[in-house]
Scaffold this motif. Structure first.
Motif, PDB file in Angstrom:
ATOM      1  N   TYR A  36       0.855  -1.252  -0.139  1.00 30.42           N
ATOM      2  CA  TYR A  36      -0.001   0.068   0.050  1.00 30.42           C
ATOM      3  C   TYR A  36       0.901   1.105   0.088  1.00 30.42           C
ATOM      4  N   VAL A  37       0.490   2.186  -0.715  1.00 31.29           N
ATOM      5  CA  VAL A  37       1.117   3.830  -0.320  1.00 31.29           C
ATOM      6  C   VAL A  37       0.191   4.710   0.037  1.00 31.29           C
ATOM      7  N   GLN A  38       0.937   5.499   1.000  1.00 33.12           N
ATOM      8  CA  GLN A  38       0.361   6.566   1.667  1.00 33.12           C
ATOM      9  C   GLN A  38       0.898   7.779   1.196  1.00 33.12           C
ATOM     10  N   LEU A  44      -4.702   5.003   2.853  1.00 34.70           N
ATOM     11  CA  LEU A  44      -3.738   4.033   2.293  1.00 34.70           C
ATOM     12  C   LEU A  44      -4.529   3.513   0.942  1.00 34.70           C
ATOM     13  N   GLN A  45      -3.626   3.556  -0.272  1.00 35.41           N
ATOM     14  CA  GLN A  45      -4.167   3.062  -1.526  1.00 35.41           C
ATOM     15  C   GLN A  45      -3.365   1.632  -1.847  1.00 35.41           C
ATOM     16  N   LEU A  46      -3.967   0.815  -2.437  1.00 35.70           N
ATOM     17  CA  LEU A  46      -3.324  -0.482  -2.843  1.00 35.70           C
ATOM     18  C   LEU A  46      -2.665  -0.337  -3.962  1.00 35.70           C
ATOM     19  N   LEU A  47      -1.179  -0.565  -3.954  1.00 38.94           N
ATOM     20  CA  LEU A  47      -0.364  -0.365  -4.996  1.00 38.94           C
ATOM     21  C   LEU A  47      -0.538  -1.718  -6.033  1.00 38.94           C
ATOM     22  N   LEU A  48      -0.141  -2.813  -5.318  1.00 40.84           N
ATOM     23  CA  LEU A  48      -0.028  -4.017  -5.881  1.00 40.84           C
ATOM     24  C   LEU A  48      -0.198  -5.105  -4.887  1.00 40.84           C
ATOM     25  N   LYS A  49      -0.687  -6.282  -5.366  1.00 40.49           N
ATOM     26  CA  LYS A  49      -0.909  -7.579  -4.413  1.00 40.49           C
ATOM     27  C   LYS A  49      -0.469  -8.803  -5.182  1.00 40.49           C
ATOM     28  N   TYR A  50      -0.210  -9.674  -4.476  1.00 40.82           N
ATOM     29  CA  TYR A  50       0.121 -11.217  -4.693  1.00 40.82           C
ATOM     30  C   TYR A  50      -1.011 -11.968  -4.039  1.00 40.82           C
ATOM     31  N   TYR A  89       5.368   3.826   2.086  1.00 37.67           N
ATOM     32  CA  TYR A  89       4.752   2.552   1.435  1.00 37.67           C
ATOM     33  C   TYR A  89       5.019   1.585   2.533  1.00 37.67           C
ATOM     34  N   PHE A  90       3.808   0.686   2.681  1.00 38.70           N
ATOM     35  CA  PHE A  90       3.473  -0.285   3.557  1.00 38.70           C
ATOM     36  C   PHE A  90       3.377  -1.712   2.842  1.00 38.70           C
ATOM     37  N   LYS A 113       9.497   5.290   4.432  1.00 36.14           N
ATOM     38  CA  LYS A 113       9.285   6.590   3.640  1.00 36.14           C
ATOM     39  C   LYS A 113      10.315   6.875   2.891  1.00 36.14           C
ATOM     40  N   LEU A 114       9.831   6.884   1.328  1.00 38.43           N
ATOM     41  CA  LEU A 114      10.639   7.100   0.263  1.00 38.43           C
ATOM     42  C   LEU A 114      10.524   8.229  -0.148  1.00 38.43           C
ATOM     43  N   SER A 115      11.891   8.798  -0.268  1.00 39.91           N
ATOM     44  CA  SER A 115      11.992  10.590  -0.426  1.00 39.91           C
ATOM     45  C   SER A 115      12.664  10.724  -1.828  1.00 39.91           C
ATOM     46  N   VAL A 116      12.101  11.245  -3.072  1.00 37.36           N
ATOM     47  CA  VAL A 116      12.704  11.110  -3.951  1.00 37.36           C
ATOM     48  C   VAL A 116      13.219  12.730  -4.339  1.00 37.36           C
TER      49      VAL A 116
END
Lengths: 118, 113
Positions: A36-38, A44-50, A89-90, A113-116
């Motif tokens: 999930y991405v926040q 939180l929004q779903l980014l991808l799943k397996y 990202y969680f 926490k991704l910081s670009v």
């Protein structure tokens, strides 16, 4: 019971660089795996799943994650990040056996926490 | 565009006051979750319901917190009395057995002073 470990609390990278956000899980049963991405001040929004099938799953915005059962990992990668990818990202896990689907409890990692930077 | 709706979005209250947070799950979703997010603890599950019945509320302090689903379109989380340590973002999420995906609301940002 399941647990999730996100090894890095913060990951700073420059724009257009590749990134990998690490996630390891622990479980005695089969699991479903999620990222999930926040974005700041949002939910939180779903980014991808397996869930099953191909161990490599992709999102619409260029992220991918690979389920590695032997290493109990589900690392998230992107070959070239953008400023707009700055977010937390969680990684999350759910017990497959819980009520026949992934609608049991989601166990979350502590987040990365991704910081670009430009 | 279906989404989980939470109210209030922001709440500042004094210690000892009652706080009620509300959630409207996505229509047709039969599972509803309440999570709490803090800097120290991250995301914690407080409670969840399936078909309006509580399945697990072990993460919730029972003495002051209560969660209910009066009907399929409304879930509530109540804190009485509130304490400063309850300051957090409270997320509601809903899901169904079809799609295996849980959708989160925007959160209720609670500050207890």
């Amino acid at each position: 019971a399941q647990s999730v470990t996100q090894l890095d609390s913060q990951v700073p990278v420059f724009e257009e660089a590749p990134v990998e956000l690490r996630c390891n899980y622990s479980s005695s049963v089969s699991v479903y795996l999620f990222w999930y991405v926040q974005y700041p001040n949002q939910g939180l929004q779903l980014l991808l799943k397996y869930l099953s099938g191909s161990t490599l799953v992709e999102s619409i915005n260029g992220f991918e994650a690979e389920f590695n059962k032997s290493q109990t990992s589900f690392h998230l990668r992107k070959p070239s990040v953008h400023i707009s990818d700055t977010a937390e990202y969680f990684c999350a896990v759910s017990d497959q056996s819980n009520y026949g689907g992934s609608q049991g409890n989601l166990i979350f990692g502590k987040g990365t926490k991704l910081s670009v930077k430009p | 565009d279906a989404r989980v709706t939470q109210t209030p979005r922001h709440k500042v209250t004094e210690m000892g006051q009652e706080v009620t947070m509300r959630c409207q799950p996505i229509l047709g979703h039969n599972t509803v979750f309440w999570y709490r997010q803090t800097m120290m603890q991250g995301l914690e599950l407080l409670a969840y319901f399936r078909n309006r019945a509580p399945l697990d509320d072990s993460g919730m302090p029972k003495d002051r917190f209560s969660a209910e689903m009066p009907d399929a379109t409304l879930a509530t989380l109540k804190i009485q009395p509130s304490e400063p340590r309850d300051s957090a973002v409270y997320f509601c999420a809903s899901g169904s057995l079809v799609g295996n995906t849980i959708y989160f609301g925007e959160g209720s940002w609670l500050t207890v002073v």
